[in-house]
Design a protein around this motif. Structure first.
Motif, PDB file in Angstrom:
ATOM      1  N   CYS A   1       2.158  -2.533  11.962  1.00  0.00           N
ATOM      2  CA  CYS A   1       3.406  -3.090  11.439  1.00  0.00           C
ATOM      3  C   CYS A   1       3.649  -2.603  10.019  1.00  0.00           C
ATOM      4  CB  CYS A   1       3.323  -4.609  11.424  1.00  0.00           C
ATOM      5  SG  CYS A   1       2.010  -5.241  10.383  1.00  0.00           S
ATOM      6  N   TRP A   2       4.885  -2.642   9.618  1.00  0.00           N
ATOM      7  CA  TRP A   2       5.223  -2.294   8.235  1.00  0.00           C
ATOM      8  C   TRP A   2       4.477  -3.228   7.278  1.00  0.00           C
ATOM      9  CZ3 TRP A   2       9.844  -4.254   5.080  1.00  0.00           C
ATOM     10  CH2 TRP A   2       9.913  -3.562   3.859  1.00  0.00           C
ATOM     11  N   VAL A   3       3.983  -2.656   6.197  1.00  0.00           N
ATOM     12  CA  VAL A   3       3.091  -3.376   5.269  1.00  0.00           C
ATOM     13  C   VAL A   3       3.650  -4.703   4.754  1.00  0.00           C
ATOM     14  CG1 VAL A   3       1.923  -1.280   4.455  1.00  0.00           C
ATOM     15  CG2 VAL A   3       3.993  -2.026   3.293  1.00  0.00           C
TER      16      VAL A   3
ATOM     17  N   GLY B   1      17.068  -3.795   2.258  1.00  0.00           N
ATOM     18  CA  GLY B   1      16.676  -4.398   3.523  1.00  0.00           C
ATOM     19  C   GLY B   1      15.490  -5.332   3.313  1.00  0.00           C
ATOM     20  N   LYS B   2      14.609  -4.940   2.399  1.00  0.00           N
ATOM     21  CA  LYS B   2      13.433  -5.750   2.099  1.00  0.00           C
ATOM     22  C   LYS B   2      13.860  -7.141   1.638  1.00  0.00           C
ATOM     23  CE  LYS B   2       9.479  -3.732   0.258  1.00  0.00           C
ATOM     24  NZ  LYS B   2       8.886  -2.888  -0.800  1.00  0.00           N
ATOM     25  N   ALA B   3      14.895  -7.184   0.804  1.00  0.00           N
ATOM     26  CA  ALA B   3      15.374  -8.464   0.287  1.00  0.00           C
ATOM     27  C   ALA B   3      16.024  -9.298   1.395  1.00  0.00           C
ATOM     28  CB  ALA B   3      16.359  -8.222  -0.852  1.00  0.00           C
TER      29      ALA B   3
ATOM     30  N   GLN C   1       5.308   8.089   0.832  1.00  0.00           N
ATOM     31  CA  GLN C   1       6.455   7.187   0.703  1.00  0.00           C
ATOM     32  C   GLN C   1       7.456   7.407   1.839  1.00  0.00           C
ATOM     33  OE1 GLN C   1       6.721   5.211  -2.258  1.00  0.00           O
ATOM     34  NE2 GLN C   1       8.868   5.013  -2.745  1.00  0.00           N
ATOM     35  N   GLY C   2       7.958   6.319   2.379  1.00  0.00           N
ATOM     36  CA  GLY C   2       8.949   6.407   3.452  1.00  0.00           C
ATOM     37  C   GLY C   2      10.340   6.512   2.879  1.00  0.00           C
ATOM     38  N   GLU C   3      10.718   7.764   2.573  1.00  0.00           N
ATOM     39  CA  GLU C   3      11.996   7.949   1.885  1.00  0.00           C
ATOM     40  C   GLU C   3      12.555   9.316   2.243  1.00  0.00           C
ATOM     41  OE1 GLU C   3      13.254   6.902  -2.338  1.00  0.00           O
ATOM     42  OE2 GLU C   3      11.631   8.317  -2.626  1.00  0.00           O
TER      43      GLU C   3
ATOM     44  N   ALA D   1       0.830  -1.216   0.000  1.00  0.00           N
ATOM     45  CA  ALA D   1       0.000   0.000   0.000  1.00  0.00           C
ATOM     46  C   ALA D   1       0.858   1.256   0.000  1.00  0.00           C
ATOM     47  CB  ALA D   1      -0.919   0.003   1.207  1.00  0.00           C
ATOM     48  N   THR D   2       2.060   1.179   0.595  1.00  0.00           N
ATOM     49  CA  THR D   2       2.930   2.360   0.618  1.00  0.00           C
ATOM     50  C   THR D   2       3.372   2.680  -0.812  1.00  0.00           C
ATOM     51  OG1 THR D   2       4.740   0.844   1.141  1.00  0.00           O
ATOM     52  CG2 THR D   2       3.790   2.082   2.957  1.00  0.00           C
ATOM     53  N   ILE D   3       3.730   1.624  -1.527  1.00  0.00           N
ATOM     54  CA  ILE D   3       4.151   1.806  -2.914  1.00  0.00           C
ATOM     55  C   ILE D   3       2.939   2.167  -3.772  1.00  0.00           C
ATOM     56  CG2 ILE D   3       5.079   0.576  -4.936  1.00  0.00           C
ATOM     57  CD1 ILE D   3       6.952  -0.905  -3.010  1.00  0.00           C
TER      58      ILE D   3
ATOM     59  N   PHE E   1      -4.058   6.975   9.912  1.00  0.00           N
ATOM     60  CA  PHE E   1      -3.335   7.227   8.657  1.00  0.00           C
ATOM     61  C   PHE E   1      -1.860   7.383   8.992  1.00  0.00           C
ATOM     62  CE2 PHE E   1      -4.690  11.425  10.234  1.00  0.00           C
ATOM     63  CZ  PHE E   1      -3.467  12.081  10.297  1.00  0.00           C
ATOM     64  N   ARG E   2      -0.998   7.088   8.024  1.00  0.00           N
ATOM     65  CA  ARG E   2       0.431   7.338   8.208  1.00  0.00           C
ATOM     66  C   ARG E   2       0.853   8.487   7.326  1.00  0.00           C
ATOM     67  NH1 ARG E   2       5.465   3.839   5.991  1.00  0.00           N
ATOM     68  NH2 ARG E   2       4.974   5.146   4.182  1.00  0.00           N
ATOM     69  N   LEU E   3       1.569   9.420   7.946  1.00  0.00           N
ATOM     70  CA  LEU E   3       2.082  10.585   7.219  1.00  0.00           C
ATOM     71  C   LEU E   3       3.604  10.558   7.325  1.00  0.00           C
ATOM     72  CD1 LEU E   3       0.794  14.192   7.844  1.00  0.00           C
ATOM     73  CD2 LEU E   3       3.213  13.694   7.998  1.00  0.00           C
TER      74      LEU E   3
ATOM     75  N   SER F   1       9.731   2.272  14.985  1.00  0.00           N
ATOM     76  CA  SER F   1       8.765   1.547  14.173  1.00  0.00           C
ATOM     77  C   SER F   1       8.278   2.323  12.944  1.00  0.00           C
ATOM     78  CB  SER F   1       7.556   1.203  15.057  1.00  0.00           C
ATOM     79  OG  SER F   1       6.350   1.286  14.332  1.00  0.00           O
ATOM     80  N   ASN F   2       8.118   1.603  11.874  1.00  0.00           N
ATOM     81  CA  ASN F   2       7.321   2.049  10.739  1.00  0.00           C
ATOM     82  C   ASN F   2       5.997   1.318  10.915  1.00  0.00           C
ATOM     83  OD1 ASN F   2       6.138   2.574   8.305  1.00  0.00           O
ATOM     84  ND2 ASN F   2       7.730   1.678   7.029  1.00  0.00           N
ATOM     85  N   PRO F   3       4.878   1.931  11.171  1.00  0.00           N
ATOM     86  CA  PRO F   3       4.511   3.312  10.870  1.00  0.00           C
ATOM     87  C   PRO F   3       4.424   4.278  12.062  1.00  0.00           C
ATOM     88  CG  PRO F   3       2.519   2.066  11.184  1.00  0.00           C
ATOM     89  CD  PRO F   3       3.670   1.142  11.484  1.00  0.00           C
TER      90      PRO F   3
ATOM     91  N   SER G   1      19.160   2.545   3.054  1.00  0.00           N
ATOM     92  CA  SER G   1      18.115   3.397   2.470  1.00  0.00           C
ATOM     93  C   SER G   1      17.802   4.629   3.305  1.00  0.00           C
ATOM     94  CB  SER G   1      16.823   2.596   2.303  1.00  0.00           C
ATOM     95  OG  SER G   1      16.939   1.697   1.229  1.00  0.00           O
ATOM     96  N   LYS G   2      17.570   4.417   4.600  1.00  0.00           N
ATOM     97  CA  LYS G   2      17.067   5.522   5.424  1.00  0.00           C
ATOM     98  C   LYS G   2      18.209   6.335   6.014  1.00  0.00           C
ATOM     99  CE  LYS G   2      13.378   3.072   4.694  1.00  0.00           C
ATOM    100  NZ  LYS G   2      12.172   3.347   3.986  1.00  0.00           N
ATOM    101  N   ALA G   3      19.225   5.652   6.555  1.00  0.00           N
ATOM    102  CA  ALA G   3      20.284   6.369   7.271  1.00  0.00           C
ATOM    103  C   ALA G   3      21.128   7.218   6.325  1.00  0.00           C
ATOM    104  CB  ALA G   3      21.175   5.371   8.004  1.00  0.00           C
TER     105      ALA G   3
HETATM  106  N1  GLU Z   1       9.598   1.667   3.734  1.00  0.00           N
HETATM  107  C1  GLU Z   1       8.995   2.657   2.917  1.00  0.00           C
HETATM  108  C2  GLU Z   1       7.547   2.838   3.319  1.00  0.00           C
HETATM  109  O1  GLU Z   1       7.070   2.178   4.210  1.00  0.00           O
HETATM  110  C3  GLU Z   1       9.193   2.474   1.439  1.00  0.00           C
HETATM  111  C4  GLU Z   1       8.130   1.772   0.656  1.00  0.00           C
HETATM  112  C5  GLU Z   1       8.099   0.303   0.932  1.00  0.00           C
HETATM  113  O2  GLU Z   1       9.043  -0.371   0.527  1.00  0.00           O
HETATM  114  O3  GLU Z   1       7.179  -0.118   1.602  1.00  0.00           O
HETATM  115  O4  GLU Z   1       6.904   3.684   2.787  1.00  0.00           O
END
Ligand code: GLU
Ligand code: PMP
Length: 393
Positions: free
Chosen positions: A126-128, A102-104, A40-42, A17-19, A369-371, A176-178, A240-242
């Protein structure tokens, strides 16, 4: 042929959903709409110059070929130094995995270990990607709701209740994300105590927001706090983030040799190595100056405080993030009437006011919602003005 032709495991997976939200926003921009993308978390910063320079040099030196499947010896050595320096963790190069993001790393770990019936405990919000990757790898996500009353944190009691003989992994993510919520050393030690009594549970510590921590908070990680667990903890991190390197696709982890070698096997039959150029840049990132981070942290903290106070003035309550660059707002009281769900809330906000957020249900926490506040102040100010107009309707 149609969708019925897809694999059963993929059919059970929800798209990210983030993408998805960010893609939708980009599409509207291409159509000429004035869109503010806070989905987007970037980080909005550019990759620091010394890291880019290392990539240019890698090209000049001809580092353009396949490397070791799970990372070059040089990068792994720099990662071992990082773990020792920042986290007090003593890894050898055989304990290190480097993946294309990191996803991989997470995907490779789950792919290497999950069978049908295996459970992965995921504290929510939790992260999606955690639940969906679990499903894609054939396992079953066990979502443990952690609401505002526990500060959006997993408690030892909730963990104890969630563990079954089928539990294979627990996923931890702090900050944590989100929500941006940070576990304290006491929180993690209490969780560690529960895990000591369950020797068959592996622990994935997603530390990707380690360096994005705000005043009054400290980063901690479970392998350091509860060393007796370290032979079953995979401590994951990334660039990615740091270092603002989302496009470079580079992530890493330290863990037990048997798991690292299994992840290498997955990579050997799927992606092969992460980009050779990115890996050379990664060495410069880990060994180079980190002075830029203080500046970034200060900028993020100013933005966080601005958005928090704007939301408060609009009557939106939210957890104060101690780290990362997200605010997780409660929109429950704005639902009912013309907008019934958090999904509709984000959809209507995007279509009427052109602000892209992500619905809480994507993070297994409906009514939120996440902002992402990783945007400049001018953009954030405009976004808050539009959100206010939206909420007043
Ligand atoms: N981690 C970021 C986010 O949560 C990037 C998009 C993704 O890979 O989920 O928005
Ligand atoms: N974990 C969390 C919690 C994240 O927010 C992200 C960002 N998408 C990742 C892992 C993976 O990031 P990347 O693949 O860009 O390293």
């Amino acid at each position: 042929m149609s969708e019925n032709y897809l694999s059963q495991s993929l059919l059970q997976v929800r798209p990210s959903a983030t993408i998805g939200m960010s893609q939708k926003a980009r599409q509207l921009m291409e159509e000429g709409r004035d869109i503010i993308m806070l989905s987007q978390g970037e980080p909005d910063f550019d990759t620091p110059e010394h890291i880019k320079q290392a990539a240019r040099e890698a090209l000049e030196l001809g580092h353009t070929r396949y490397t070791n499947v799970d990372g070059t010896a040089e990068l792994k050595a720099a990662i071992c130094e990082k773990f020792q320096r920042d986290n007090g963790l003593a890894f050898g190069v055989d304990n290190i995995n480097v993946s294309p993001g990191g996803k991989a790393v997470i995907f490779n770990a789950l792919m290497a270990t999950l069978d049908s019936g295996d459970e992965v405990i995921i504290p929510a919000p939790c992260w999606v990607s955690y639940p969906e990757m679990t499903r894609l790898c054939g396992g079953s996500p066990v979502i443990v709701p952690c609401g505002a009353e526990s500060g959006y944190k997993l408690t030892a009691e909730a963990l104890e209740r969630a563990i079954t003989p089928n539990t294979k992994w627990l996923i931890l993510n702090s900050p944590s994300n989100p929500t941006g919520v940070c576990m304290t050393p006491e929180d993690l030690t209490a969780i560690g105590k529960v895990l000591l009594a369950h020797p068959n549970v592996l622990i994935l510590s997603d530390d990707i927001y380690e360096h994005l921590i705000y005043s009054g908070h400290e980063f901690c990680t479970i392998a350091e706090l509860v060393p007796e667990l370290s032979d079953r903890v995979l401590t994951m991190n990334g660039f990615s983030k740091a270092y603002a390197m989302t496009g470079w696709r580079l992530g890493y982890a330290g863990g037990p040799e048997w798991l690292i070698s299994a992840m290498r096997k997955v990579m050997g039959q799927s992606t092969s190595n992460p980009s050779s150029i990115s890996q050379w840049a990664g060495i410069a990132a880990l060994r180079g100056s980190h002075n830029f981070m203080d500046e970034w942290r200060t900028a993020f903290e100013i933005r966080r405080d601005f958005v928090l106070s704007a939301l408060k003035n609009m009557g939106v309550s939210c957890a104060v993030p101690g780290g990362a660059f997200y605010i997780f707002g409660d929109c429950e009281k704005f639902l009912g009437g013309r907008i019934e769900t958090d999904l509709e809330f984000t959809e209507v906000l995007l279509s009427e006011q052109g602000v892209a957020l992500v619905p809480g249900s994507a993070f297994h926490a409906p009514g939120h919602f996440r902002l992402s506040f990783a945007s400049d102040m001018e953009t954030l100010k405009a976004a808050m003005t539009r959100l206010k107009l939206f909420l007043e309707r």
